[in-house]
Write a protein that holds these residues in place. Structure first.
Motif, PDB file in Angstrom:
ATOM      1  N   ARG A   2      60.694  57.036  38.853  1.00  0.00           N
ATOM      2  CA  ARG A   2      59.489  56.733  38.083  1.00  0.00           C
ATOM      3  C   ARG A   2      58.913  58.002  37.467  1.00  0.00           C
ATOM      4  O   ARG A   2      58.960  59.074  38.039  1.00  0.00           O
ATOM      5  CB  ARG A   2      58.450  56.099  39.000  1.00  0.00           C
ATOM      6  CG  ARG A   2      58.857  54.740  39.510  1.00  0.00           C
ATOM      7  CD  ARG A   2      57.973  54.257  40.610  1.00  0.00           C
ATOM      8  NE  ARG A   2      56.667  53.841  40.107  1.00  0.00           N
ATOM      9  CZ  ARG A   2      55.686  53.427  40.891  1.00  0.00           C
ATOM     10  NH1 ARG A   2      55.833  53.394  42.203  1.00  0.00           N
ATOM     11  NH2 ARG A   2      54.548  53.054  40.381  1.00  0.00           N
ATOM     12  N   LYS A   3      58.345  57.840  36.285  1.00  0.00           N
ATOM     13  CA  LYS A   3      57.744  58.952  35.553  1.00  0.00           C
ATOM     14  C   LYS A   3      56.283  59.119  35.981  1.00  0.00           C
ATOM     15  O   LYS A   3      55.571  58.133  36.161  1.00  0.00           O
ATOM     16  CB  LYS A   3      57.829  58.644  34.055  1.00  0.00           C
ATOM     17  CG  LYS A   3      57.306  59.724  33.147  1.00  0.00           C
ATOM     18  CD  LYS A   3      57.525  59.309  31.699  1.00  0.00           C
ATOM     19  CE  LYS A   3      57.024  60.355  30.736  1.00  0.00           C
ATOM     20  NZ  LYS A   3      57.244  59.953  29.345  1.00  0.00           N
ATOM     21  N   LEU A   4      55.835  60.373  36.096  1.00  0.00           N
ATOM     22  CA  LEU A   4      54.452  60.682  36.417  1.00  0.00           C
ATOM     23  C   LEU A   4      53.848  61.502  35.291  1.00  0.00           C
ATOM     24  O   LEU A   4      54.332  62.578  34.961  1.00  0.00           O
ATOM     25  CB  LEU A   4      54.346  61.449  37.738  1.00  0.00           C
ATOM     26  CG  LEU A   4      52.938  61.863  38.162  1.00  0.00           C
ATOM     27  CD1 LEU A   4      52.008  60.663  38.296  1.00  0.00           C
ATOM     28  CD2 LEU A   4      52.993  62.655  39.465  1.00  0.00           C
ATOM     29  N   ARG A 112      56.170  61.877  45.986  1.00  0.00           N
ATOM     30  CA  ARG A 112      57.640  61.929  45.947  1.00  0.00           C
ATOM     31  C   ARG A 112      58.226  60.562  46.304  1.00  0.00           C
ATOM     32  O   ARG A 112      59.146  60.076  45.650  1.00  0.00           O
ATOM     33  CB  ARG A 112      58.153  62.976  46.940  1.00  0.00           C
ATOM     34  CG  ARG A 112      58.836  64.120  46.294  1.00  0.00           C
ATOM     35  CD  ARG A 112      59.430  65.108  47.281  1.00  0.00           C
ATOM     36  NE  ARG A 112      59.007  66.433  46.861  1.00  0.00           N
ATOM     37  CZ  ARG A 112      58.006  67.117  47.380  1.00  0.00           C
ATOM     38  NH1 ARG A 112      57.327  66.655  48.390  1.00  0.00           N
ATOM     39  NH2 ARG A 112      57.695  68.292  46.903  1.00  0.00           N
ATOM     40  N   LYS A 113      57.680  59.946  47.338  1.00  0.00           N
ATOM     41  CA  LYS A 113      58.153  58.626  47.768  1.00  0.00           C
ATOM     42  C   LYS A 113      57.899  57.593  46.670  1.00  0.00           C
ATOM     43  O   LYS A 113      58.776  56.773  46.363  1.00  0.00           O
ATOM     44  CB  LYS A 113      57.445  58.216  49.061  1.00  0.00           C
ATOM     45  CG  LYS A 113      57.924  56.905  49.618  1.00  0.00           C
ATOM     46  CD  LYS A 113      57.237  56.560  50.923  1.00  0.00           C
ATOM     47  CE  LYS A 113      57.716  55.202  51.392  1.00  0.00           C
ATOM     48  NZ  LYS A 113      56.888  54.624  52.409  1.00  0.00           N
ATOM     49  N   LEU A 114      56.705  57.613  46.057  1.00  0.00           N
ATOM     50  CA  LEU A 114      56.392  56.682  44.968  1.00  0.00           C
ATOM     51  C   LEU A 114      57.349  56.863  43.791  1.00  0.00           C
ATOM     52  O   LEU A 114      57.802  55.884  43.187  1.00  0.00           O
ATOM     53  CB  LEU A 114      54.954  56.890  44.480  1.00  0.00           C
ATOM     54  CG  LEU A 114      53.848  56.382  45.389  1.00  0.00           C
ATOM     55  CD1 LEU A 114      52.492  56.939  44.930  1.00  0.00           C
ATOM     56  CD2 LEU A 114      53.824  54.859  45.393  1.00  0.00           C
ATOM     57  N   LYS A 115      57.660  58.107  43.447  1.00  0.00           N
ATOM     58  CA  LYS A 115      58.558  58.370  42.319  1.00  0.00           C
ATOM     59  C   LYS A 115      59.966  57.841  42.583  1.00  0.00           C
ATOM     60  O   LYS A 115      60.660  57.443  41.656  1.00  0.00           O
ATOM     61  CB  LYS A 115      58.594  59.868  42.003  1.00  0.00           C
ATOM     62  CG  LYS A 115      57.335  60.358  41.312  1.00  0.00           C
ATOM     63  CD  LYS A 115      57.457  61.796  40.880  1.00  0.00           C
ATOM     64  CE  LYS A 115      58.386  61.872  39.701  1.00  0.00           C
ATOM     65  NZ  LYS A 115      58.220  62.962  38.797  1.00  0.00           N
ATOM     66  N   ASP A 116      60.371  57.835  43.839  1.00  0.00           N
ATOM     67  CA  ASP A 116      61.714  57.361  44.192  1.00  0.00           C
ATOM     68  C   ASP A 116      61.813  55.841  44.264  1.00  0.00           C
ATOM     69  O   ASP A 116      62.917  55.303  44.261  1.00  0.00           O
ATOM     70  CB  ASP A 116      62.152  57.965  45.532  1.00  0.00           C
ATOM     71  CG  ASP A 116      62.522  59.437  45.402  1.00  0.00           C
ATOM     72  OD1 ASP A 116      62.821  59.887  44.275  1.00  0.00           O
ATOM     73  OD2 ASP A 116      62.497  60.141  46.432  1.00  0.00           O
ATOM     74  N   MET A 122      53.634  56.077  36.301  1.00  0.00           N
ATOM     75  CA  MET A 122      52.347  56.361  36.929  1.00  0.00           C
ATOM     76  C   MET A 122      51.590  57.372  36.082  1.00  0.00           C
ATOM     77  O   MET A 122      52.197  58.241  35.455  1.00  0.00           O
ATOM     78  CB  MET A 122      52.570  56.923  38.333  1.00  0.00           C
ATOM     79  CG  MET A 122      53.311  55.974  39.260  1.00  0.00           C
ATOM     80  SD  MET A 122      53.707  56.741  40.855  1.00  0.00           S
ATOM     81  CE  MET A 122      54.988  57.906  40.393  1.00  0.00           C
ATOM     82  N   ALA A 123      50.251  57.246  36.089  1.00  0.00           N
ATOM     83  CA  ALA A 123      49.416  58.184  35.331  1.00  0.00           C
ATOM     84  C   ALA A 123      48.264  58.666  36.203  1.00  0.00           C
ATOM     85  O   ALA A 123      47.642  57.876  36.909  1.00  0.00           O
ATOM     86  CB  ALA A 123      48.859  57.504  34.076  1.00  0.00           C
ATOM     87  N   ILE A 140      55.124  66.481  38.249  1.00  0.00           N
ATOM     88  CA  ILE A 140      54.558  65.910  37.018  1.00  0.00           C
ATOM     89  C   ILE A 140      55.561  66.054  35.885  1.00  0.00           C
ATOM     90  O   ILE A 140      56.092  67.130  35.628  1.00  0.00           O
ATOM     91  CB  ILE A 140      53.211  66.570  36.678  1.00  0.00           C
ATOM     92  CG1 ILE A 140      52.218  66.284  37.813  1.00  0.00           C
ATOM     93  CG2 ILE A 140      52.683  66.072  35.331  1.00  0.00           C
ATOM     94  CD1 ILE A 140      50.885  66.966  37.683  1.00  0.00           C
ATOM     95  N   ASP A 141      55.825  64.936  35.213  1.00  0.00           N
ATOM     96  CA  ASP A 141      56.825  64.900  34.140  1.00  0.00           C
ATOM     97  C   ASP A 141      56.250  65.178  32.762  1.00  0.00           C
ATOM     98  O   ASP A 141      56.986  65.559  31.850  1.00  0.00           O
ATOM     99  CB  ASP A 141      57.502  63.521  34.122  1.00  0.00           C
ATOM    100  CG  ASP A 141      58.185  63.210  35.438  1.00  0.00           C
ATOM    101  OD1 ASP A 141      59.096  63.962  35.822  1.00  0.00           O
ATOM    102  OD2 ASP A 141      57.783  62.227  36.104  1.00  0.00           O
ATOM    103  N   GLU A 142      54.944  64.948  32.587  1.00  0.00           N
ATOM    104  CA  GLU A 142      54.351  65.095  31.259  1.00  0.00           C
ATOM    105  C   GLU A 142      52.845  65.295  31.384  1.00  0.00           C
ATOM    106  O   GLU A 142      52.197  64.665  32.217  1.00  0.00           O
ATOM    107  CB  GLU A 142      54.645  63.827  30.456  1.00  0.00           C
ATOM    108  CG  GLU A 142      54.421  63.912  28.988  1.00  0.00           C
ATOM    109  CD  GLU A 142      54.988  62.676  28.288  1.00  0.00           C
ATOM    110  OE1 GLU A 142      56.164  62.711  27.892  1.00  0.00           O
ATOM    111  OE2 GLU A 142      54.248  61.689  28.157  1.00  0.00           O
ATOM    112  N   TYR A 143      52.317  66.186  30.548  1.00  0.00           N
ATOM    113  CA  TYR A 143      50.879  66.455  30.496  1.00  0.00           C
ATOM    114  C   TYR A 143      50.363  65.993  29.142  1.00  0.00           C
ATOM    115  O   TYR A 143      50.751  66.557  28.115  1.00  0.00           O
ATOM    116  CB  TYR A 143      50.600  67.949  30.677  1.00  0.00           C
ATOM    117  CG  TYR A 143      51.078  68.483  31.998  1.00  0.00           C
ATOM    118  CD1 TYR A 143      50.241  68.496  33.102  1.00  0.00           C
ATOM    119  CD2 TYR A 143      52.383  68.952  32.151  1.00  0.00           C
ATOM    120  CE1 TYR A 143      50.681  68.976  34.325  1.00  0.00           C
ATOM    121  CE2 TYR A 143      52.829  69.430  33.369  1.00  0.00           C
ATOM    122  CZ  TYR A 143      51.977  69.442  34.450  1.00  0.00           C
ATOM    123  OH  TYR A 143      52.416  69.915  35.662  1.00  0.00           O
TER     124      TYR A 143
END
Length: 189
Positions: A2-4, A112-116, A122-123, A140-143
């Protein structure tokens, strides 16, 4: 995975929060701009899951479920109330805003668990201490930042506590007639 994404308003002098973290009036100044309003509404309709710290949670939970929010900004209010939310706090005992889960404990491990796990992007909104901790952990993947044409002189920066340089690359930019500028950065791997 998942992207954060971080999505925050900042002032021209680099603050995401005034000294009084419940005073967000600086982000609502400027001329009316239908294009910017549509941009905000589209973001709220985007779905996903919100990650919030306690102060941001308390601020949003005190406004978005109200009749005033539904009247003033019905599209955004509907999106904010519908989206699943996680509030990270060591001091809250419960989270009563609908679709909200309270998480205590190790922030980076929980994210980390949520991303997996499978699920929507997620934002993080507001929540500077969460942003700085997760930025340092490389999660964090994007700001996404909206720079507001206002100077407030004092406040909190979004990256308070970051210990190491974080090189970023501009991936998108958009200007609005009201003077606000949307900037999107991605970490350089």
């Amino acid at each position: 995975m998942r992207k954060l994404v971080v999505f925050n308003n900042v002032t021209l002098d680099g603050f995401f929060a005034a000294l009084n973290p419940y005073d967000f009036s600086w982000a609502h100044t400027g001329d009316a701009d239908a294009e910017f309003d549509a941009f905000v509404a589209d973001n709220a309709k985007g779905g996903g899951q919100l990650l919030l710290g306690r102060i941001t949670y308390e601020l949003m939970a005190s406004y978005w479920p109200t009749a005033a929010a539904l009247q003033n900004d019905p599209v955004v209010a509907e999106g904010m109330n519908r989206m699943p939310k996680i509030v990270f706090s060591t001091t809250l005992d419960k989270a009563s805003w609908n679709n909200t889960t309270l998480v205590k404990g190790n922030l980076a491990a929980a994210v980390r668990k949520l991303k997996d796990e499978p699920g929507p992007a997620m934002a993080i909104l507001g929540s500077g201490s969460i942003v700085s901790q997760l930025a340092q952990a490389g999660l964090i993947d994007e700001y996404q930042l909206v720079v507001n044409p206002v100077v407030i002189g004092r406040g909190r920066t979004l990256f308070d506590g970051v210990q190491e340089k974080m090189p970023l690359k501009l991936s998108k930019m958009r200007t609005f007639k009201n003077g606000k500028v949307f900037l999107c950065y991605k970490p350089i791997a």
